[in-house]
Enzyme design. Structure first.
Site, PDB file in Angstrom:
ATOM      1  N   ARG A  38       0.836  -1.209   0.000  1.00  0.00           N
ATOM      2  CA  ARG A  38       0.000   0.000   0.000  1.00  0.00           C
ATOM      3  C   ARG A  38       0.872   1.260   0.000  1.00  0.00           C
ATOM      4  O   ARG A  38       0.435   2.339  -0.373  1.00  0.00           O
ATOM      5  CB  ARG A  38      -0.980   0.003   1.202  1.00  0.00           C
ATOM      6  CG  ARG A  38      -1.889   1.215   1.245  1.00  0.00           C
ATOM      7  CD  ARG A  38      -3.176   1.003   2.034  1.00  0.00           C
ATOM      8  NE  ARG A  38      -2.973   0.309   3.276  1.00  0.00           N
ATOM      9  CZ  ARG A  38      -2.452   0.851   4.390  1.00  0.00           C
ATOM     10  NH1 ARG A  38      -2.094   2.112   4.406  1.00  0.00           N
ATOM     11  NH2 ARG A  38      -2.292   0.125   5.485  1.00  0.00           N
ATOM     12  N   TYR A  91     -17.806  14.208 -14.832  1.00  0.00           N
ATOM     13  CA  TYR A  91     -18.224  12.807 -14.754  1.00  0.00           C
ATOM     14  C   TYR A  91     -19.180  12.646 -13.546  1.00  0.00           C
ATOM     15  O   TYR A  91     -18.969  13.262 -12.485  1.00  0.00           O
ATOM     16  CB  TYR A  91     -16.978  11.936 -14.612  1.00  0.00           C
ATOM     17  CG  TYR A  91     -17.283  10.511 -14.262  1.00  0.00           C
ATOM     18  CD1 TYR A  91     -18.102   9.735 -15.087  1.00  0.00           C
ATOM     19  CD2 TYR A  91     -16.774   9.933 -13.110  1.00  0.00           C
ATOM     20  CE1 TYR A  91     -18.400   8.424 -14.757  1.00  0.00           C
ATOM     21  CE2 TYR A  91     -17.058   8.624 -12.784  1.00  0.00           C
ATOM     22  CZ  TYR A  91     -17.878   7.883 -13.603  1.00  0.00           C
ATOM     23  OH  TYR A  91     -18.178   6.596 -13.265  1.00  0.00           O
ATOM     24  N   ASP A 163      -8.775  16.650 -15.233  1.00  0.00           N
ATOM     25  CA  ASP A 163      -9.073  15.252 -15.533  1.00  0.00           C
ATOM     26  C   ASP A 163      -8.827  15.065 -17.027  1.00  0.00           C
ATOM     27  O   ASP A 163      -9.583  15.549 -17.863  1.00  0.00           O
ATOM     28  CB  ASP A 163     -10.531  14.949 -15.162  1.00  0.00           C
ATOM     29  CG  ASP A 163     -10.902  13.488 -15.378  1.00  0.00           C
ATOM     30  OD1 ASP A 163     -10.319  12.857 -16.282  1.00  0.00           O
ATOM     31  OD2 ASP A 163     -11.787  12.985 -14.667  1.00  0.00           O
ATOM     32  N   LYS A 188      -9.607   3.750 -18.906  1.00  0.00           N
ATOM     33  CA  LYS A 188     -10.043   4.094 -20.260  1.00  0.00           C
ATOM     34  C   LYS A 188      -8.886   3.899 -21.253  1.00  0.00           C
ATOM     35  O   LYS A 188      -8.441   2.801 -21.439  1.00  0.00           O
ATOM     36  CB  LYS A 188     -10.609   5.519 -20.258  1.00  0.00           C
ATOM     37  CG  LYS A 188     -11.580   5.786 -19.082  1.00  0.00           C
ATOM     38  CD  LYS A 188     -12.849   5.006 -19.240  1.00  0.00           C
ATOM     39  CE  LYS A 188     -13.772   4.903 -18.046  1.00  0.00           C
ATOM     40  NZ  LYS A 188     -13.725   5.785 -16.942  1.00  0.00           N
TER      41      LYS A 188
END
Ligand code: PLP
Length: 372
Positions: A38, A91, A163, A188
């Protein structure tokens, strides 16, 4: 490592220390080295270095989803009482996150079309902590002039977060235009094959070092090493895929514009003032088109149901062409009034043009349009 061409996959959650003292030194930051995945992983590190190089930034950070990236950045940049100024369209889940931040943590937000320096200046408040922009905006494909926004933001010393999901670093590099932080839903175009959910952030080393040690480490939306490995594979073909997405999209746009059932087509190469923005900041128009059909919500749904090989699915940037109805899918969480203000009507269709032969894509769209 060992001459391996592909980046090795370090599918490990933790790392062993040679001694208790070494563990102490690593935790104290006195010795370089991995501790726990992590906090860092060698496969993920390679991905982070590559996205930083592609966006021309100092440091990259990888996350378990685009939304993990968006939330880590926005939470790192704001505190109760602050304000975020956003592009007039976002979004759906970013909109949802902002709504939650407002209701639970008293972090307000506003939307602005950011059409001029003065329009932007008039919306900035003393408590504005960051400007958050999507361009092209999902799903209306409106453009925001990033250089202009960055210049105004510098006057107020406010960071600009972009973004860049719809463009990928191949088509648009916001940091080179003066913006401060770039976010990708790597799900994407960067992944490109519809098999990963992931997010990436690029910015200054100072800012991303702080995100890595706060909102990334403690909220914990990290990427898995295997997903990082898949993104490294996707990145190798990004420019070739992007050019093919753009070639196909340009051809589909010109066909859609002439179909009698299509009342509007939205794509960055369309005529009007946005052309100069596009020429300035985007290499090409990208692979996502939106269009409005002549009819009702039921007609829009019927059109989707009549498609034969194109896939009805949210997401974008995959090898396969994906088509969706934003009002009832990706942007269903946005209340109707705000949705219509953003330009998301019941007739709006979002098309992520894939890598198939463009005339096969058009043949399917045309036969379905002909039937409504
Ligand atoms: C522009 C944009 N930003 C962020 C996201 C969120 O990314 P993810 O689904 O990887 O969490 C999406 C997802 O569709 C998106 O389209």
């Amino acid at each position: 490592m060992l001459g391996s061409l592909a980046t090795p996959l370090f599918q490990t959650s933790t790392y062993t220390f040679t001694s208790a003292e070494q563990g102490e030194r690593r935790f104290a930051g006195e010795e370089e080295g991995y501790i726990y995945s992590r906090l860092g992983n060698p496969t993920v590190t390679v991905l982070e270095e590559r996205i930083a190089a592609l966006e021309n930034g100092e440091r990259g950070l990888a996350f378990g989803s685009g939304m993990a990236a968006v939330s880590a950045v926005l939470i790192a940049l704001t505190k109760a009482g602050d304000h975020i100024l956003c592009s007039s369209g976002l979004y759906g889940c970013t909109f949802g996150l902002l709504t939650m931040m407002k209701e639970k943590y008293n972090i307000a937000h506003d939307f602005s079309a950011m059409e001029s320096k003065d329009a932007l200046r008039s919306r900035i408040k003393p408590e504005t902590a960051c400007i958050y922009v999507e361009t092209p905006i999902n799903p209306t494909i409106k453009l925001i002039d990033l250089k202009m926004v960055a210049e105004v933001a510098k006057e107020y010393n406010i960071p600009v977060v972009v973004d860049n999901t719809f463009s990928s670093p191949y088509l648009q590099r916001p940091l080179e235009l003066g913006c401060d932080v770039v976010i990708h839903s790597a799900t994407k175009y960067i992944g490109g094959h519809g098999d990963v959910i992931a997010g990436l952030v690029v910015g200054t080393k100072e800012f991303l070092d702080s995100v890595a040690m706060t909102t990334q480490k403690d909220i914990g939306g990290v990427i898995s090493p295997f997903d990082a490995w898949l993104l490294l594979r996707g990145l190798k073909t990004l420019p070739i895929r992007m050019d093919r997405h753009c070639d196909n999209a340009e051809k589909i746009v010109s066909e859609l514009k002439h179909h009698s059932k299509v009342t509007a087509v939205y794509y960055p190469l369309e005529e009007g003032a946005e052309i100069s923005i596009q020429e300035q900041q985007m290499k090409r128009g990208g692979g996502v088109i939106s269009f409005e059909i002549d009819g009702t919500k039921a007609d829009a749904q019927q059109f989707l149901n009549k498609l034969s090989f194109l896939k009805i699915a949210v997401s974008l940037g995959d090898a396969e062409t994906l088509i969706e109805h934003p009002a009832t899918m990706t942007h269903a969480v946005v209340p109707e009034e705000s949705r219509l203000e953003m330009g998301i009507t019941d007739q709006l269709i979002r098309l992520s043009v894939g890598l198939e032969a463009w005339n096969d894509i058009w043949a399917d769209l045309k036969q379905a349009l002909d039937q409504i």
